[in-house]
Scaffold this motif. Structure first.
Motif, short mmCIF file in Angstrom:
data_model
loop_
_atom_site.label_atom_id
_atom_site.label_comp_id
_atom_site.label_asym_id
_atom_site.label_seq_id
_atom_site.Cartn_x
_atom_site.Cartn_y
_atom_site.Cartn_z
N VAL A 132 0.83 -1.20 0.00
CA VAL A 132 0.00 0.00 0.00
C VAL A 132 0.87 1.25 0.00
CG1 VAL A 132 -0.15 0.16 2.53
CG2 VAL A 132 -2.01 1.08 1.13
N SER A 133 0.40 2.27 -0.72
CA SER A 133 0.97 3.62 -0.62
C SER A 133 -0.07 4.50 0.03
CB SER A 133 1.35 4.17 -2.00
OG SER A 133 2.54 3.60 -2.47
N MET A 134 0.39 5.51 0.75
CA MET A 134 -0.54 6.37 1.46
C MET A 134 -0.20 7.84 1.29
SD MET A 134 -1.52 4.29 4.90
CE MET A 134 0.08 4.39 5.65
N ILE A 135 -1.25 8.62 1.14
CA ILE A 135 -1.13 10.08 1.12
C ILE A 135 -1.45 10.57 2.51
CG2 ILE A 135 -2.08 12.22 0.17
CD1 ILE A 135 -2.79 10.60 -2.37
N ILE A 136 -0.48 11.21 3.16
CA ILE A 136 -0.68 11.76 4.50
C ILE A 136 -0.81 13.27 4.36
CG2 ILE A 136 0.26 12.00 6.83
CD1 ILE A 136 1.72 9.30 4.71
N ALA A 137 -1.96 13.80 4.71
CA ALA A 137 -2.23 15.22 4.50
C ALA A 137 -2.76 15.84 5.79
CB ALA A 137 -3.26 15.41 3.38
N GLY A 138 -2.39 17.10 6.02
CA GLY A 138 -2.88 17.76 7.22
C GLY A 138 -2.41 19.20 7.32
N VAL A 139 -2.83 19.82 8.41
CA VAL A 139 -2.45 21.20 8.71
C VAL A 139 -1.91 21.22 10.13
CG1 VAL A 139 -3.22 23.58 8.88
CG2 VAL A 139 -4.30 22.06 7.21
N ASP A 140 -0.64 21.64 10.28
CA ASP A 140 -0.02 21.69 11.61
C ASP A 140 0.56 23.08 11.87
OD1 ASP A 140 2.32 21.80 10.09
OD2 ASP A 140 2.78 19.67 10.36
N GLN A 141 1.47 23.17 12.84
CA GLN A 141 2.05 24.45 13.21
C GLN A 141 2.80 25.11 12.06
OE1 GLN A 141 2.43 21.45 14.57
NE2 GLN A 141 2.87 21.55 16.78
N LYS A 142 3.29 24.30 11.13
CA LYS A 142 4.06 24.82 10.00
C LYS A 142 3.20 25.10 8.77
CE LYS A 142 8.39 22.58 11.40
NZ LYS A 142 9.46 21.64 11.01
N GLY A 143 1.92 24.79 8.84
CA GLY A 143 1.03 25.04 7.72
C GLY A 143 0.52 23.77 7.08
N GLU A 144 0.08 23.88 5.83
CA GLU A 144 -0.50 22.75 5.11
C GLU A 144 0.60 21.92 4.47
OE1 GLU A 144 -0.83 25.91 3.99
OE2 GLU A 144 -2.66 26.57 5.01
N SER A 145 0.42 20.59 4.45
CA SER A 145 1.43 19.74 3.80
C SER A 145 0.83 18.40 3.42
CB SER A 145 2.66 19.53 4.69
OG SER A 145 2.29 18.98 5.93
N ILE A 146 1.43 17.79 2.39
CA ILE A 146 1.03 16.48 1.89
C ILE A 146 2.28 15.65 1.66
CG2 ILE A 146 0.05 15.23 -0.08
CD1 ILE A 146 -1.91 17.52 -0.46
N TYR A 147 2.27 14.42 2.17
CA TYR A 147 3.37 13.49 1.96
C TYR A 147 2.83 12.18 1.39
CZ TYR A 147 6.34 16.50 4.83
OH TYR A 147 7.06 17.57 5.32
N VAL A 148 3.69 11.45 0.70
CA VAL A 148 3.33 10.13 0.18
C VAL A 148 4.37 9.12 0.64
CG1 VAL A 148 3.06 8.72 -1.88
CG2 VAL A 148 2.09 11.01 -1.82
#
Length: 240
Positions: A132-148
């Motif tokens: 499986v591959s996963m897209i991890i997306a969210g908003v934290d103290q550093k702003g918006e980001s997306i990782y795979v």
């Protein structure tokens, strides 16, 4: 294929040409999964997946989008049972970080944790890599980001990304149409247009599930069917 015999029986052995066949097989499993897409906007992040329910299947529960923490979500492509195990690990990790440091975990930290978990399954005999591959997306103290993350244990940051069947063409479509100043609604419309690019069902949104996290609320929310219909109406401007 015969040249790989012996080397493809375990993830702990390299072939003479420097390949780990078990990892490549796991990556092929991802390529056979239905599409999952992540899109970054100036107002938050969008996660969207293509789901093809059976005739009598309940469609209320999304099978391929998961909430990890209040501010982080995951979209998966490939062998979904493997995704559930990794998501459970991410949830424990995220809550442990909150209890230890009294603050929400960063998206990049969760992505690295999941990549480390995936990599462990490429180092020991008697196990197989996660398919499986996963897209991890969210908003934290550093702003918006997306990782795979992928089955090899790699994790990479993206502004917009597609994984699963047909992802090469969809990523080319995203590269052509993505802009840094997209609103959250435009990002949702772009994700719908990207899924429909390869979907069997071109009309309607019955096969699409979506979640969003806005920069203002930093809260994971599932997108309603009514909102999907609204976003779908503006998706036409991205259609080639």
């Amino acid at each position: 294929m015969m040249a790989s015999r012996g080397y493809d029986m375990t993830p702990t052995m390299y072939s003479p040409d420097g390949r780990i066949y078990q990892v490549e097989y796991a990556i092929e499993t991802v390529k056979r999964g239905t599409l999952a897409i992540g899109v970054l906007s100036k107002e938050g992040v969008i996660m969207a997946v293509e789901e093809k329910p059976r005739t009598l299947q309940s469609t209320d529960v999304t099978q391929k989008i998961f909430q990890v923490d209040y501010h982080i979500g995951v979209a998966a492509a490939g062998y979904i049972p493997d995704a559930r195990v990794q998501v459970d690990s991410a949830r424990f990790f995220s809550q442990g970080n909150r209890m230890t440091y009294d603050e929400s975990v960063e998206v990049a930290t969760v992505a690295k944790h999941l990549a480390d978990q995936a990599h462990q399954f490429t180092q020991y005999g008697g196990v197989r890599p996660n398919g499986v591959s996963m897209i991890i997306a969210g908003v934290d103290q550093k702003g918006e980001s997306i990782y795979v993350t992928d089955p090899s244990g790699t994790y990479v940051q993206f502004a917009a990304i597609a994984i699963g069947a047909g992802s090469d063409d969809v990523n080319a479509f995203l590269e052509k149409n993505y802009k840094d100043d997209l609103s959250l609604e435009d990002a949702a419309a772009l994700a719908i247009a990207a899924i429909k690019l390869k979907a069997e069902q071109k009309e309607g949104v019955n096969d699409i599930k979506m979640a969003k996290i806005s920069s203002e609320s930093k809260i994971f929310e599932k997108v309603s069917e009514a909102d999907l219909q609204k976003y779908s109406q503006t998706a036409s401007k991205f259609v080639p």
